[in-house]
Design a protein around this motif. Structure first.
Motif, PDB file in Angstrom:
ATOM      1  N   HIS A  43       0.837  -1.214   0.000  1.00  0.00           N
ATOM      2  CA  HIS A  43       0.000   0.000   0.000  1.00  0.00           C
ATOM      3  C   HIS A  43       0.870   1.262   0.000  1.00  0.00           C
ATOM      4  CE1 HIS A  43      -3.038  -2.996   1.125  1.00  0.00           C
ATOM      5  NE2 HIS A  43      -3.935  -2.118   0.699  1.00  0.00           N
ATOM      6  N   ASN A  44       2.129   1.080  -0.408  1.00  0.00           N
ATOM      7  CA  ASN A  44       3.064   2.205  -0.597  1.00  0.00           C
ATOM      8  C   ASN A  44       3.313   3.020   0.665  1.00  0.00           C
ATOM      9  OD1 ASN A  44       3.470   1.816  -3.516  1.00  0.00           O
ATOM     10  ND2 ASN A  44       1.306   2.410  -3.667  1.00  0.00           N
ATOM     11  N   LYS A  45       3.305   2.336   1.805  1.00  0.00           N
ATOM     12  CA  LYS A  45       3.625   2.999   3.061  1.00  0.00           C
ATOM     13  C   LYS A  45       5.076   2.702   3.445  1.00  0.00           C
ATOM     14  CE  LYS A  45      -0.564   4.544   3.869  1.00  0.00           C
ATOM     15  NZ  LYS A  45      -0.892   5.980   3.635  1.00  0.00           N
ATOM     16  N   ALA A  46       5.837   3.748   3.760  1.00  0.00           N
ATOM     17  CA  ALA A  46       7.202   3.568   4.255  1.00  0.00           C
ATOM     18  C   ALA A  46       7.142   2.790   5.569  1.00  0.00           C
ATOM     19  CB  ALA A  46       7.868   4.916   4.452  1.00  0.00           C
ATOM     20  N   VAL A  47       8.196   2.007   5.850  1.00  0.00           N
ATOM     21  CA  VAL A  47       8.156   1.095   6.996  1.00  0.00           C
ATOM     22  C   VAL A  47       9.432   1.173   7.831  1.00  0.00           C
ATOM     23  CG1 VAL A  47       8.028  -1.318   7.735  1.00  0.00           C
ATOM     24  CG2 VAL A  47       6.651  -0.538   5.796  1.00  0.00           C
ATOM     25  N   LEU A  48       9.242   1.254   9.146  1.00  0.00           N
ATOM     26  CA  LEU A  48      10.292   1.014  10.129  1.00  0.00           C
ATOM     27  C   LEU A  48       9.857  -0.240  10.870  1.00  0.00           C
ATOM     28  CD1 LEU A  48      12.829   1.808  11.775  1.00  0.00           C
ATOM     29  CD2 LEU A  48      11.308   3.175  13.245  1.00  0.00           C
ATOM     30  N   CYS A  49      10.548  -1.357  10.634  1.00  0.00           N
ATOM     31  CA  CYS A  49      10.132  -2.651  11.189  1.00  0.00           C
ATOM     32  C   CYS A  49      11.005  -3.040  12.368  1.00  0.00           C
ATOM     33  CB  CYS A  49      10.198  -3.730  10.108  1.00  0.00           C
ATOM     34  SG  CYS A  49       9.689  -5.361  10.700  1.00  0.00           S
ATOM     35  N   GLU A  50      10.364  -3.322  13.484  1.00  0.00           N
ATOM     36  CA  GLU A  50      11.080  -3.693  14.708  1.00  0.00           C
ATOM     37  C   GLU A  50      11.907  -4.958  14.487  1.00  0.00           C
ATOM     38  OE1 GLU A  50      12.895  -3.231  17.537  1.00  0.00           O
ATOM     39  OE2 GLU A  50      11.324  -1.718  17.685  1.00  0.00           O
ATOM     40  N   LYS A  51      12.979  -5.079  15.258  1.00  0.00           N
ATOM     41  CA  LYS A  51      13.821  -6.275  15.154  1.00  0.00           C
ATOM     42  C   LYS A  51      13.159  -7.436  15.914  1.00  0.00           C
ATOM     43  CE  LYS A  51      15.009  -6.439  19.473  1.00  0.00           C
ATOM     44  NZ  LYS A  51      14.604  -7.619  20.261  1.00  0.00           N
ATOM     45  N   MET A 107      13.253   0.042   6.595  1.00  0.00           N
ATOM     46  CA  MET A 107      14.432  -0.053   7.459  1.00  0.00           C
ATOM     47  C   MET A 107      14.157  -0.923   8.664  1.00  0.00           C
ATOM     48  SD  MET A 107      16.667   2.989   9.294  1.00  0.00           S
ATOM     49  CE  MET A 107      15.926   2.894  10.933  1.00  0.00           C
ATOM     50  N   GLU A 108      15.168  -1.669   9.074  1.00  0.00           N
ATOM     51  CA  GLU A 108      15.110  -2.450  10.304  1.00  0.00           C
ATOM     52  C   GLU A 108      15.331  -1.530  11.501  1.00  0.00           C
ATOM     53  OE1 GLU A 108      17.193  -6.497  12.117  1.00  0.00           O
ATOM     54  OE2 GLU A 108      18.231  -5.355  10.562  1.00  0.00           O
ATOM     55  N   ALA A 109      14.535  -1.713  12.540  1.00  0.00           N
ATOM     56  CA  ALA A 109      14.586  -0.817  13.702  1.00  0.00           C
ATOM     57  C   ALA A 109      15.600  -1.293  14.736  1.00  0.00           C
ATOM     58  CB  ALA A 109      13.195  -0.692  14.329  1.00  0.00           C
ATOM     59  N   LEU A 110      16.868  -1.299  14.354  1.00  0.00           N
ATOM     60  CA  LEU A 110      17.931  -1.589  15.318  1.00  0.00           C
ATOM     61  C   LEU A 110      18.317  -0.267  15.980  1.00  0.00           C
ATOM     62  CD1 LEU A 110      20.352  -4.272  13.837  1.00  0.00           C
ATOM     63  CD2 LEU A 110      19.384  -4.223  16.133  1.00  0.00           C
ATOM     64  N   TRP A 111      17.544   0.125  16.971  1.00  0.00           N
ATOM     65  CA  TRP A 111      17.631   1.458  17.562  1.00  0.00           C
ATOM     66  C   TRP A 111      19.010   1.780  18.109  1.00  0.00           C
ATOM     67  CZ3 TRP A 111      15.403   2.137  23.120  1.00  0.00           C
ATOM     68  CH2 TRP A 111      15.714   1.016  23.906  1.00  0.00           C
ATOM     69  N   THR A 112      19.738   0.766  18.594  1.00  0.00           N
ATOM     70  CA  THR A 112      21.044   0.991  19.202  1.00  0.00           C
ATOM     71  C   THR A 112      21.997   1.728  18.275  1.00  0.00           C
ATOM     72  OG1 THR A 112      20.762  -1.043  20.478  1.00  0.00           O
ATOM     73  CG2 THR A 112      22.988  -0.148  20.354  1.00  0.00           C
ATOM     74  N   LYS A 113      21.890   1.474  16.993  1.00  0.00           N
ATOM     75  CA  LYS A 113      22.832   2.039  16.035  1.00  0.00           C
ATOM     76  C   LYS A 113      22.733   3.564  15.939  1.00  0.00           C
ATOM     77  CE  LYS A 113      25.085   0.439  11.845  1.00  0.00           C
ATOM     78  NZ  LYS A 113      25.037  -0.523  10.723  1.00  0.00           N
ATOM     79  N   PHE A 114      21.671   4.136  16.476  1.00  0.00           N
ATOM     80  CA  PHE A 114      21.465   5.582  16.411  1.00  0.00           C
ATOM     81  C   PHE A 114      21.709   6.280  17.756  1.00  0.00           C
ATOM     82  CE2 PHE A 114      18.917   3.481  13.211  1.00  0.00           C
ATOM     83  CZ  PHE A 114      19.293   4.165  12.065  1.00  0.00           C
ATOM     84  N   HIS A 115      22.026   5.493  18.787  1.00  0.00           N
ATOM     85  CA  HIS A 115      22.211   6.057  20.110  1.00  0.00           C
ATOM     86  C   HIS A 115      23.559   6.762  20.244  1.00  0.00           C
ATOM     87  CE1 HIS A 115      19.187   2.953  21.917  1.00  0.00           C
ATOM     88  NE2 HIS A 115      18.586   3.953  21.290  1.00  0.00           N
ATOM     89  N   PRO A 116      23.608   7.848  20.990  1.00  0.00           N
ATOM     90  CA  PRO A 116      24.869   8.578  21.160  1.00  0.00           C
ATOM     91  C   PRO A 116      26.003   7.728  21.721  1.00  0.00           C
ATOM     92  CG  PRO A 116      23.026   9.924  21.889  1.00  0.00           C
ATOM     93  CD  PRO A 116      22.470   8.561  21.600  1.00  0.00           C
TER      94      PRO A 116
END
Length: 331
Positions: free
Chosen positions: A88-96, A120-129
């Motif tokens: 349905h053409n929705k951008a996705v952030l998919c949890e790990k 995108m895969e939601a590997l949140w750690t990769k964006f943490h300071p």
């Protein structure tokens, strides 16, 4: 600046944390939620002041006001939920974990590529300071040549125990739930292992209650990774090299972690300052997704499709070696 409008697919605990943190993203608005029942959608929507409260995932993906959807359902549903959004053409952030295996991962990536829709895969750690600072320190040579990575992640679930932890139909077991952080962290530091050893202790349901992994590299480096639901562990990470050591304190994968730096001598500890924000830490990845969408990207330049596929292929290999099998894998 156009506000990017988010929807959340699923209304559980992680969805609630993400919803709360999205308030810290200045150019984002949580406008819709999709759940399996109207009651669940209404309760979640009321808690987070969400305008559109859909009683099905199908209704959410058809909402014309939604720009991007965060998928926060159990592991086994990520594949079908992501495909539904992309169709349905929705951008996705998919949890790990992104999917249950590499086959599903390839299908998800192929559809996103074909449709030219962001995923995108939601590997949140990769964006943490603290993670970025750790990588910066390693890149500056403060550890010398990295020789070893030691990571433990474990807790004893308290009643009522969530079904997803031990149910094989939901992708249960330590590796896919928490061990994925150990594997991701080791690979982000040392790269793809040249050899893997793995062993697990099965729970009564057959999934791994404990999982021990050894990565070996041709240059002699090693990573020892351990995950468990049998006991409470420190949940810390040690990265050691020829010139020093970094210790990420509990919980090493969250932005609350402290970086301890030990240059050469065991008692020479330095606490490395890292910026802190309110919230759980999901706002960092949400900001990145917004930035990608504004730049017209269909693939993250931080977590690429190649990164996601390599991680899942490695998890598949670990499961094969340790004897962790799900029905979705086939014979």
């Amino acid at each position: 600046m156009k506000t990017i409008k988010w929807g959340i697919l699923g209304a559980g605990r992680i969805a609630g944390k993400f919803a709360g943190d999205l308030k810290l993203v200045t150019d984002a608005e949580l406008i819709a939620v999709g759940s399996r029942t109207q009651q669940s959608a209404d309760e979640f929507g009321k808690e987070f002041n969400i305008k559109y409260r859909h009683a099905s995932y199908e209704a959410l993906v058809k909402d014309p006001e939604v720009d991007v959807i965060y998928i926060a359902t159990p592991h086994n549903l990520h594949y079908e939920n992501t495909l539904l959004c992309l169709q349905h053409n929705k951008a996705v952030l998919c949890e790990k974990p992104f999917a249950m295996n590499a086959r599903q991962t390839k299908e998800m990536i192929n559809l996103a590529t074909e449709k030219k829709v962001f995923l995108m895969e939601a590997l949140w750690t990769k964006f943490h300071p603290h993670y970025k600072k750790m990588q910066e320190m390693i890149g500056q040579g403060l550890l010398g040549e990295v020789c070893s990575v030691l990571i433990n992640f474990g807790f004893k679930p308290a009643p009522p125990i969530p079904a997803r932890l031990f149910d094989p139909a939901l992708g249960g077991g330590t590796l896919m739930d928490i061990g994925i952080y150990n594997v991701f962290m080791a690979m982000s530091i040392l790269g793809k292992p040249d050899a893997i050893e793995a062993s697990m202790t099965p729970a009564s349901t057959g999934v791994d209650e404990q999982c021990a992994i050894l990565f070996k590299y041709k240059n002699g480096a090693m990573a020892q990774l351990f995950s468990t639901f049998s006991s409470n562990l420190a949940t810390e990470a040690d990265i050691s090299g020829t010139e020093g050591r970094i210790r990420l304190t509990s919980r090493f994968y969250e932005p609350s972690a402290t970086i301890e730096y030990y240059p050469k001598y065991p008692d020479s500890r330095e606490i490395i300052p890292v910026e802190r924000e309110a919230g759980f830490g999901y706002q960092y990845e949400a900001r990145h997704v917004n930035d990608c969408l504004r730049r017209g990207l269909t693939e993250s330049d931080v977590i690429s499709f190649a990164d996601t596929l390599l991680l899942m292929e490695t998890l598949d290999m670990i499961r094969s070696i340790a004897g962790i099998h799900y029905a979705v894998d086939g014979n």
